[in-house]
Structure formats: structure tokens, C-alpha cells
Design an enzyme around this catalytic site. Sequence first.
Site, mmCIF file in Angstrom:
data_model
loop_
_atom_site.group_PDB
_atom_site.id
_atom_site.type_symbol
_atom_site.label_atom_id
_atom_site.label_comp_id
_atom_site.label_asym_id
_atom_site.label_seq_id
_atom_site.Cartn_x
_atom_site.Cartn_y
_atom_site.Cartn_z
ATOM 1 N N PRO A 274 0.842 -1.211 0.000
ATOM 2 C CA PRO A 274 0.000 0.000 0.000
ATOM 3 C C PRO A 274 0.871 1.253 0.000
ATOM 4 O O PRO A 274 1.787 1.386 0.807
ATOM 5 C CB PRO A 274 -0.788 -0.124 1.316
ATOM 6 N N LEU A 275 0.582 2.171 -0.912
ATOM 7 C CA LEU A 275 1.389 3.385 -1.067
ATOM 8 C C LEU A 275 0.461 4.592 -1.046
ATOM 9 O O LEU A 275 -0.368 4.761 -1.951
ATOM 10 C CB LEU A 275 2.169 3.346 -2.387
ATOM 11 N N CYS A 359 2.312 3.088 9.855
ATOM 12 C CA CYS A 359 2.293 4.479 9.396
ATOM 13 C C CYS A 359 3.003 5.382 10.410
ATOM 14 O O CYS A 359 2.649 5.391 11.598
ATOM 15 C CB CYS A 359 0.860 4.959 9.195
ATOM 16 N N HIS A 431 8.339 -4.053 7.985
ATOM 17 C CA HIS A 431 9.157 -3.010 7.339
ATOM 18 C C HIS A 431 10.393 -2.825 8.204
ATOM 19 O O HIS A 431 10.278 -2.527 9.398
ATOM 20 C CB HIS A 431 8.356 -1.721 7.225
ATOM 21 N N ASP A 469 13.710 -1.608 0.663
ATOM 22 C CA ASP A 469 14.909 -1.424 -0.175
ATOM 23 C C ASP A 469 15.101 -2.489 -1.247
ATOM 24 O O ASP A 469 16.205 -2.617 -1.774
ATOM 25 C CB ASP A 469 16.171 -1.353 0.692
#
Length: 623
Positions: A274-275, A359, A431, A469
Site C-alpha cells: 500500500p502506497l 504508518c 518493514h 529497499d
Amino acid sequence: GGGGGGGGGGGGNRNDNNNRRRGGKKKKRERGMNKKRPRDAKIAPSHKMCIDIVRGKECPFGDDCKYSHDIKALLAVRPHDIVEVEGGCPTYNLYGHCDFGVNCRLGSSHINMATGANIQKPECEIPNPPPPPVMNVIDKTTQTMLRKNKYPFVCKRAWEEKKEKRRILEEEEKKKKKKKEEEEEKKSDDDNDGKEDTNTKEEEGTNQNENMDVDDKTNDENKDTTTTTTTNNPTTTTKENKNNVIMDVITTTTPLPTKTRKLIDFRNKIYIAPLTTVGNLPFRRIMKHYGADITCGEMAVATNLLQGGSSEWALLKRHPCEDVFGVQIAAGFPDQYTRCAEVLERECNIDFIDLNLGCPIDLINKSGSGAALMLHKKRLKGSLEGIAKSLSCPITVKMRTGWDEKTPTAHELVRSIQGWEIPGLSAVMIHGRSRLQRYTKYADWNYIEKVATNQNPDMSQIPIIGNGDIFTYTQFEEIKKRHGIESCAMLARGALIKPWLPTELKERRHWDISASERLDMLKDFVKFGLEHWGSDQQGVNNTRRFLLEWLSFLYRYVPVGLIEVLPQEMNHRPPTHMCGRSDLETLMLSRHCADWIKISEMLLGPVPEGFRFQPKHKANSYK
């Protein structure tokens, strides 16, 4: 809205000045609050044609309608069509008609310029069967029910549950108090009679016990025929014996799910994370073209969804080409997640739901959502359990390594989640950065591996997917060798900078893509954008803005033919005065907003006078 924002800003400045006079410090502006960016001028309603008149219907507002009803007057001031979009109106080409009529900025292909009539294609020219529509479009009835707080939720809000518990406790206390008063009165008035009544009741009790023994023997002799009817909860079992005596037995059983839970296998798949802002539906269509297997919508805030916000529900839309599609929800409390899951189960077609625990934005974390939810295990457990009861699709969780880099906590949290044994939990995405790191430094893949191997070996293992990355196929091959991490390529910024990255990963090569191929990709995005946001002036403005946001990432790619040492890494940027192999490639390497606007003019025509653009993400490399 603009005036209110300006007034608020002025008040803030006065307060800051007062604080400085008193010797105080100026309040630091929070990160993630880049809201004072240049915006497009609003289009006056009188410059738009009434949509009912465009469709050949009678407007219910008549002369009071704020939109124009004079087609000839609108045609006289209508701007010229955008000729840079090849093929004309994409909606007309796809469906045979365009609902925007004279408002369409590509309308020369379907407008009679003499009369302003909106032309439709003959049936023989329309594709048969027609292309499937976009899914997860909320209907007006549901939206109105959510806005008026009349949607039939099963899960109550937290304050409603507390109020209900308080009411039940008060009623029980009143009953106990009343019963105690009655007993005291009876005891004081009938002391002697109470003793006689007690003796009489004892005699009657012995007679009743004898009669019950006789009845039990009779019932044992009779063969019962049982019919069971199942309702939601509890279950009622109806028994009928030979003597036609009917008995209802109430039992508490969990109702069967209406749908079977279909788990998702993430192994050897390419998953587009999701971006926010840039991960819109047109962009996801581009990613599907280049080989992405799984896509997910932008982060949607649960409170806005539950209030029926149109802009928030638009984030859940799904194109038919997205064969495996999920939505990501951000909330801070179990009741918000559970109620949101109820609506999604009834109203949307999704393959999985992703909980946002990553987030880093201050505004989201202040409400207890995003990375802040990692600090509250009890809330997280309640959220997962509530979603699992309400949804028939799988659940995933995306989190960061922890709040700060020095004290990561994800390895402990994942082990706790494993112990909760949540049904339908398909994967946990990590993440490799903390909340305070945001997107700086490199992702810590050693810690992601630690999270995967820290699970309890005696329990079923949760699939752990790493994120951060991944920019070349050689990096991904190294990641797949790590112990315990799933072989799923979860792409985020790498997909924004190199949208053809899924093709590179699957074909295991460095693709020296040409500037003309990249321009063709942007042309497709513009067509998809006009189809999604509309081909009127507002739709053109939205398409241009989202295109420019994407170009603020695309310029970071250094062509394979120009780079000295392969592979390029995520944080590398093109040198300031780097020249490409053509003028177009040089223009695409530029880090200046003015050059991004030039590229948008090549695709969507000239910008309005005084147009300015500033990227929403405000990257460190921005100039």
C-alpha cells in the site's frame, strides 16, 4: 474551506508571537503535515454543464440549479480539446459513451459541436461483452446510512457497550435492593406464618420430587424424535416425544460462517505494498501490466470509512485486472476495526484485509493508529479477534521494527500474535525501519530474519514477509537465502522509482529500459487516470497532480546504460548535471519541478497560468 484555513493560520502566528514575547519557544511544526501546498483553482459551477441536461433528462432543480443549462453559451466559451492524449476520450472508446458530454476535455470524438449533443457509439461498435466495471463502489443508500449513523452494525461502539453494561448493573442493583426490602417486610410481618409455610413447602417439595422421578422414568421409556433449528445465536433445539409433548432447549453454539475462508499463498509472489497518494488505481494497473501478482489499495482510515466519506471509500476501488486485491485499514481501537470489517464484508469484494501498524505520520499516531498500535497489545488482540469474527477473507498485519531504532519490539509482538492463534491470519509484513526512522537509512534485514526465527517452534508458524529497499533482482536473490523469511517480493518505493521492477525480478535481469518506453508507460497512466478520475477539467487536474507526484519518484532512476557500477541502490540519486542518451532521457533525469511539469504538458497539454507544484512527500532530495 480556504478562508477558514487562512484564518486558522493567522491565529497560529499570533499565538507564536505571543509565546516569543513571553520568552517561550515557537511550537515545532509536526512532520507529515505538508498541507499548504499549491492547489488547483476551483471551477465555478456555472462553467459546468448540468449532468442531467447532458444525459437528456429534465433537471429536478430547474432554474435554481447552480450548473449551466445553456449548451450553446457553454460551447462558445468551451476550451479547446487536449490533443496530446492519443485516441481521444478513453471512456468513450471503452464503453461507447461519455457521461461528461460537453464538459469532457476530449469531447470532439463524441460531441456534435453545432448542437452540443452527446453522441453514443452504435451497438455494433461497442465491445461485446462490455468490459467489467470497477468494483467496490459504495452505493448511495449505504453511504447515507453510514453518514446518518443508521447502518445495522452487529458490533457496538466502545462507549455504547460501557453504557449498556452500566445500565444492566444498575437494573440488577435495583432488583436486589427491591427483593431485599420485600424479604425484610415479609419477615417482620409473618414470623410465625413463615415457619408454617416452610413446613408446608417441605412436604410439597417431597411430593414434587416423587412425581418428577415418575415422570423421568416415563420419559426414559419413550423414544424421542428430535428436530433442530439453527438461528444466529443461541441455537434452539425442538424435541417432540410420543406423547406429543414439545420442549424447547436453548443451547449456546457458535453460528457457522456464511463463507469459507480462502487463504492466500504469498510464496514466490510479487506484492505491491500500500502506497499513500501514489499507489492509486491507475498506478496499480501499470504494475499489473509489468507482472505484479498481488496489489493492495492505499491506506484508508477506519473512522472516515464508518462516516461514509466519499474520498476515503474511493481508496477501496478495485479494477477487474487486480485478480488478488486487498485493502489496508488504519484504526486505533477494536470496535473501529470490527465495525469496519462488517461493512467491508457486506459491501466490498476483497481478497484480504491488512492492518496498518506501520504508518509513521504524527496525525495518524496521535489517534492510536499506525505504528502507535504496536504499543498496545490488548487493543491489537481485540482488533484481530473482532476482524476474524466479522470477515471471511484472510487477515495480514504490516508493522515496523518498533517505535525507535535502539529498542525494536516487533520480534516480541509477533511471538505474542502467534500465541493468540488468530484464525485466518495469513502473514505478517515487517518493514525493516522503526517509526522514528520513517524512510531514512537502510532497512534492517538481519532484524527481520530475527523476527521470523523468534517464533515459538511448538506452534504453527506465521509467514513473515520482509519489506524495505528491494530495488534489483540481485538484492531479492540474497533476501530469499535468509532463514525463515517468505520468498515474497514486497515492493514499495522500488516500484515507484522502477515500475518495471516486477519484470526484472521474474526474468532475473537488469532492464535497460529506453526513455521512449518510459514515456509510453506514462501515456498509459494518463489514459487510465482520465478513465478513473474523469475526462472533465477536474479529472484532468487530478490526473496531472497524481502524475507529477509519481514523477517526483521516477526521476531517481539512473538508466542501466549510464550507471558506472551495477546495481543502483534505493538511496542513490542521479548526479546533478547528468546527461542522458537523448533529450527526453535527460529531461526525465531532472530533479526540478519545472521539468516534471514539462513532461506533464507533453501528455496532458499546457498547464493553466500560474500553475505550481510541490511534492506531497517532501523528500530529502527535493529541490
